[in-house]
Design an enzyme around this catalytic site. Structure first.
Site, PDB file in Angstrom:
ATOM      1  N   ASP A 266       0.868  -1.168   0.000  1.00  0.00           N
ATOM      2  CA  ASP A 266       0.000   0.000   0.000  1.00  0.00           C
ATOM      3  C   ASP A 266       0.915   1.232   0.000  1.00  0.00           C
ATOM      4  O   ASP A 266       2.124   1.136   0.209  1.00  0.00           O
ATOM      5  CB  ASP A 266      -0.942  -0.031   1.227  1.00  0.00           C
ATOM      6  CG  ASP A 266      -2.162   0.846   1.022  1.00  0.00           C
ATOM      7  OD1 ASP A 266      -3.175   0.633   1.697  1.00  0.00           O
ATOM      8  OD2 ASP A 266      -2.110   1.747   0.140  1.00  0.00           O
TER       9      ASP A 266
HETATM   10  C1  GLC Z   1      -4.335   4.253  -0.033  1.00  0.00           C
HETATM   11  C2  GLC Z   1      -5.227   3.129   0.404  1.00  0.00           C
HETATM   12  C3  GLC Z   1      -5.387   2.040  -0.621  1.00  0.00           C
HETATM   13  C4  GLC Z   1      -5.296   2.617  -2.008  1.00  0.00           C
HETATM   14  C5  GLC Z   1      -3.877   3.133  -2.183  1.00  0.00           C
HETATM   15  C6  GLC Z   1      -3.668   3.760  -3.566  1.00  0.00           C
HETATM   16  O1  GLC Z   1      -3.518   4.647   1.043  1.00  0.00           O
HETATM   17  O2  GLC Z   1      -4.919   2.510   1.643  1.00  0.00           O
HETATM   18  O3  GLC Z   1      -6.653   1.404  -0.388  1.00  0.00           O
HETATM   19  O4  GLC Z   1      -5.581   1.622  -2.979  1.00  0.00           O
HETATM   20  O5  GLC Z   1      -3.527   4.086  -1.179  1.00  0.00           O
HETATM   21  O6  GLC Z   1      -4.487   4.873  -3.707  1.00  0.00           O
END
Ligand code: GLC
Length: 734
Positions: A266
């Protein structure tokens, strides 16, 4: 494309580049990045150079065809081996046409509609050049304080898995090379929804059995449905950050589940291993990430800055990099990107399909089916002749798309007021307050005095849920509660419509309202769906997939709770020494599976008979529509295992069926039970169904009492059951 020969041609720097995901603005200064995490420092630390810029593997946040075309063309002019960029983004409940948030969609209890939502989202996103969506989010959630509950499909392990499969099928179809398919990235692995205190990014700690019994199945279901990527979560599990967990990413994901897709961290979660205290530097964080099995480093700079030296110094094996690069190249190949790096990108189609009538009609229908009628003291449906006072911040607010609304634009959303105007419904209007600040409740009171019925639109601002949107007080903001209480003194019927991303503490709302419609964040077609429901052009059918607590102090809570050794339900129990609160009930204000209609359904004649020695039972129940309106009911089937090797939930959802029943008539609904529904994770790690008594419940929500008992004559192991099923399926195909 021969992946192995391509891999052999790649330099170490080119291989490492494939493992890095960055923002599209590095390739297109015109791009306004979709930023979903901390960014400034990350870009400084990204390790990006003019030399390696055109060697990176993917970008996050593309959202327009022209932009995708421009970036890919420019990139391929500079990429030595012609390896195309992957375009990924959060298409969670729509791309430009925005459908209700997932927790609302889950309230439809309609798998095919969920799959259709994902399919239409993919068609819109692929036309804009997207290849991968960071969806479905399948985290199990039992704590409404956690803001990301709005992204989930709720608290039931089995239903979450059913929805996970529907999302993946809708996004990917059975052919990933189709120009309108998206690869699905299931998230957040693992157990992100169990953050202590409901506080986002907080510690997760549970037994391995709890993890495997409740929190892991939906990720596995998504993978079994073919999800091609999985995203690691921000939290620790058993003290180890998921992004550095070889237990999760290698033992479970690769060895047990045989997942051969791509893993992605993430946003900056590799770098955050430092904050977690398991890495002393960005270099060490990157080393832990690649060794744990994280293929793509989203936005942390750890791989781009340090992997090359770590390989050269034999701190990290080149084999780990090769296995990650191989999976990424195979994904690009399976998407058809080597044959056509511009697959899907279609500015003309984008103009035609975004917000098309077909998609808006779907969004409106799904919003109607997602709303949950929580209370109705004979007020709804309204008559268009009634004198209506439309009051409250959400009467005219376009903040109805909810968090993670992709490329949706609030100004394209239909508000409640827009829909009443479209329908030529006469009303008087006063805003009363914004979401959290009074405007003029005195004026709203004067306006309300002119009406027969008050239509009050209240809720949370979308920033009050979603990522980093945790709350300890889950009531409506104070000014809204005060306004409602004042309006209630007028003695006129009040219909309250709620726009919110989480279960709320609705005690005051219920006390002062004659009808309560939970609308969640209904998306682009919000107002039209709500108008059709309020005036009876559509009938509410939604049912909750997450408990609405009586009070935040009860959280975390779940309908499939264990009985405890001192339940309050024991005959003759000493009332003091039972599992209870002194100042609140144990039960939810509105339980899992609950939702009203404009008619009433009753259940009777539950029968259950074993089909054969194969431990298969056929259940049947009679559902009667006692009212004067034809309507749909979601019939729910729950099973309890009263005596087992571990304490088992009081009941668990094992199936449901949406049925249409004409007014004044009834219909028989059947359900097939097999031993797989009775199995659970034993302390020794085995998965089996114990011989013994089981109880089947049938009804309209998780508190239903109509039940029948049945017996499993002998213990059945999962392996034994699976073999039997396979034998039987081959025998039937023979
Ligand atoms: C965010 C979220 C995740 C998302 C990622 C990209 O922090 O936790 O769900 O897909 O970043 O945007």
């Amino acid at each position: 494309m021969n992946i192995e020969s391509l891999l052999e041609q790649m330099t170490l720097q080119e291989k490492i580049g494939q493992l890095v995901q960055i923002l599209p603005s590095v390739y297109d200064p015109q791009t306004s990045d979709t930023v979903t995490g901390p960014v400034a420092q990350l870009m400084e630390e990204s390790g990006l150079t003019e030399e390696n810029r055109f060697e990176l593997g993917s970008v996050i946040g593309i959202n327009q065809a022209e932009q995708a075309l421009r970036i890919q063309q420019n990139y391929l002019k500079h990429n030595r081996l012609g390896i195309p960029l992957l375009f990924m983004a959060d298409i969670v409940h729509g791309h430009r046409t925005i459908y209700p948030v997932p927790l609302a969609l889950a309230s439809m209890w309609d798998i095919s509609e969920m799959e259709l939502m994902a399919r239409q989202s993919a068609i819109e996103a692929a036309a804009s050049g997207l290849h991968v969506t960071f969806s479905p989010m399948v985290d199990l959630v039992r704590d409404a304080r956690w803001g990301r509950v709005m992204e989930s499909t709720g608290e039931d392990v089995w239903l979450n898995g059913e929805y996970a499969k529907a999302f993946v099928r809708g996004y990917q179809t059975d052919d990933l090379t189709r120009s309108d398919s998206l690869a699905a990235c299931v998230k957040h692995f693992a157990a992100y929804g169990a953050a202590e205190g409901g506080r986002d990014y907080n510690t997760v700690d549970m037994s391995d059995r709890e993890l495997r019994e409740f929190y892991l199945p939906a990720y596995l279901k998504a993978i079994e449905a073919g999800a091609r990527l999985i995203m690691t979560s921000f939290n620790v599990v058993d003290g180890v950050p998921a992004t550095a967990s070889t237990y999760l990413l290698r033992q479970i994901l690769r060895n047990e589940w045989q997942f051969d897709g791509v893993t992605i961290s993430d946003w900056s979660s590799i770098k955050e291993l430092i904050q977690h205290g398991v890495a002393g530097s960005l270099a060490e964080a990157g080393e832990k990430g690649i060794k744990a099995g994280v293929d793509i480093d989203m936005m942390s700079g750890a791989y781009l800055n340090h992997l090359e030296q770590q390989i050269e110094e034999h701190v990290v094996s080149i084999d780990l990099v090769d296995e990650a690069v191989r999976r990424i190249l195979i994904l690009k190949q399976d998407l058809g990107l080597f044959e056509n790096p511009y697959r899907g990108i279609d500015p003309e189609l984008e103009k035609r399909i975004h917000l098309s009538k077909e998609h808006r009609d779907t969004a409106r229908r799904l919003a109607e089916k997602s709303c949950v009628l929580l209370k109705n003291d004979h007020i709804l449906p309204l008559a268009e002749s009634q004198r209506i006072a439309l009051i409250g911040p959400f009467a005219t607010s376009t903040d109805v798309l909810g968090p993670w609304a992709g490329s949706g634009k609030q100004e394209e959303a239909i508000t409640v007021r827009d829909a009443l105007d479209e329908a030529n419904i006469k009303y008087v209007f006063a805003e009363g307050s914004t979401v959290d600040a009074e405007i003029d409740w005195d004026q709203a009171m004067e306006v309300a005095k002119q009406a027969e019925v008050i239509l009050l639109a209240l809720g949370e601002a979308s920033w009050m849920s979603g990522e980093a949107g945790s709350r300890t007080d889950i009531r409506l903001p104070k000014t809204q509660r005060e306004g409602l209480a004042r309006l209630a003194t007028l003695g006129k019927p009040i219909v309250t419509v709620l726009f919110n991303g989480r279960p709320l503490d609705l005690r005051e709302v219920v006390e002062h309202s004659d009808a309560v419609l939970e609308a969640w964040y209904p998306g682009t077609e919000a107002g039209r769906a709500i108008h059709r429901l309020l005036f009876g052009h559509a009938i509410p059918s939604g049912k909750l997939t997450i408990s609405f607590p009586y009070h935040v102090g009860q959280l975390p809570m779940r309908y499939d709770a264990l009985p405890t050794g001192r339940p309050m339900t024991i005959e003759g129990a000493d009332p003091r020494y039972t599992s209870k609160y002194l100042d609140a009930p144990n039960e939810a204000l509105f339980p899992f599976g609950y939702g009203l209609s404009y008619t009433h359904f009753s259940y009777s004649q539950l029968t259950l008979c074993e089909q054969s020695k194969e431990s298969i039972w056929e259940a049947s129940v009679l559902v009667t529509n006692e009212g004067t309106l034809d309507a749909e009911e979601i019939v729910q089937w729950y099973v309890q295992d009263p005596v087992a090797d571990v304490s088992r939930p009081l009941r668990q959802l094992k199936g449901y069926e949406r049925v249409f029943v004409k007014a004044g008539s009834n219909r028989e609904v059947t359900f097939r039970i097999d031993a797989s529904m009775l199995m659970y994770q034993h302390p020794d790690g085995s998965v089996k169904a114990d011989a013994g008594e089981f109880i089947l419940y049938a009804g309209s929500d998780s508190t239903c009492t109509l039940h029948e008992t049945f017996w499993l004559k002998q213990t059945i192991e999962k392996e034994q059951f699976d073999e039997h099923i396979n034998d039987r399926s081959t025998s039937t195909t023979r």
